[in-house]
Design an enzyme around this catalytic site. Structure first.
Site, short mmCIF file in Angstrom:
data_model
loop_
_atom_site.label_atom_id
_atom_site.label_comp_id
_atom_site.label_asym_id
_atom_site.label_seq_id
_atom_site.Cartn_x
_atom_site.Cartn_y
_atom_site.Cartn_z
N CYS A 47 -4.04 7.55 -0.20
CA CYS A 47 -5.17 7.35 -1.11
C CYS A 47 -6.29 6.56 -0.42
CB CYS A 47 -4.70 6.70 -2.42
SG CYS A 47 -5.94 6.89 -3.73
N HIS A 77 -0.43 10.32 -4.21
CA HIS A 77 0.46 9.15 -4.13
C HIS A 77 1.93 9.57 -4.03
CE1 HIS A 77 -2.21 5.66 -4.66
NE2 HIS A 77 -2.99 6.53 -5.27
N GLU A 106 4.36 8.03 -2.84
CA GLU A 106 5.30 6.91 -3.08
C GLU A 106 5.72 6.82 -4.54
OE1 GLU A 106 2.11 6.59 -2.84
OE2 GLU A 106 1.43 5.07 -4.29
#
Ligand code: MN
Length: 246
Positions: A110, A214, A216
């Site tokens: 990001c 994202h 994660e």
């Protein structure tokens, strides 16, 4: 075998009235599950310590967060610009420069993707809804693991190899994105509206890749293209010629 040590940039937030260095759990868990040891670096230490912060480290992960100061790519701010953090801008640009000097593998997520592009001479959309309106909502509401738009990855690219997929849906909560791609970078992943969502460096240089979404946030999801990015990055850290592991 000791796990590779990966420096991860934290953010500064005021929690319970105190300024603290924090990091979303998804980054920690995704790296730990990929066999790495995440080391959280606080921007509070300042840019001068950035070079030393990477000593004894095998890789660098630049994380999400604030908007970048558009002055870094020669623009005045638009009214829709979000909050910026000059200390974090300076800290992460210094870290990225140090990682390049040391030829460390770097992963950007990001804001991290945007930092890499700006560091290498590119520019950003300061605010997608006003500067690049379209059918795809990149700052989508809902849960952080909501797969809100499609991603197409260039077959054969470093990202395609890492993700093990060339077409899938993923999450999206960003209002900035790459506008002018920096020299030396390739855009190898795009959203269905053509927006750049993934970039990488040349094959003959240290492993460098970044995504606008994202991955994660899927740390609880098990195997999926997004999560495969972390073991690919960790493997690059293990095999890099620069590795302090010898
Ligand atoms: Mn998006």
């Amino acid at each position: 075998m000791n796990p590779p040590r990966i420096a991860v940039t934290g953010v500064v937030r005021t929690v319970d009235g105190l300024e603290r260095a924090v990091l979303n759990r998804g980054y920690v868990l995704s790296l730990a599950r990929a066999g790495a040891l995440p080391l959280i670096l606080s921007p509070l230490m300042g840019a001068e310590l950035a070079t030393h912060a990477l000593e004894g480290v095998d890789g660098l992960l630049l994380t999400g967060g604030e908007d970048l100061d558009p002055a870094l790519y020669g623009e005045a701010p638009v009214p829709q610009l979000g909050s910026v953090s000059h200390p974090r801008d300076e800290f992460e640009l210094a870290l990225f420069a140090a990682a390049r000097r040391r030829e460390l593998p770097v992963l950007g997520i990001c804001r991290g993707c945007q930092v890499i592009n700006v560091a290498l001479g590119g520019s950003l959309y300061q605010d997608l809804p006003t500067q690049r309106p379209g059918a795809v909502q990149h700052d989508a509401p809902g849960p952080r693991d909501h797969r809100s738009h499609g991603i197409l990855v260039e077959p054969g690219s470093r990202l395609a190899e890492a993700l093990g997929a060339t077409a899938f849906r993923t999450n999206s909560f960003h209002h900035q994105a790459i506008r002018r791609l920096a020299p030396g970078l390739r855009a190898t992943a795009h959203a269905e509206d053509g927006l750049i969502e993934g970039i990488e460096g040349p094959e003959n240089q240290p492993w460098l890749a970044a995504v606008q979404w994202h991955p994660e946030e899927f740390c609880d999801a098990g195997d999926c293209p997004d999560q495969r990015l972390f073991p690919a990055f960790v493997e690059a850290c293990l095999s890099a010629p620069s590795s302090v592991r010898g």
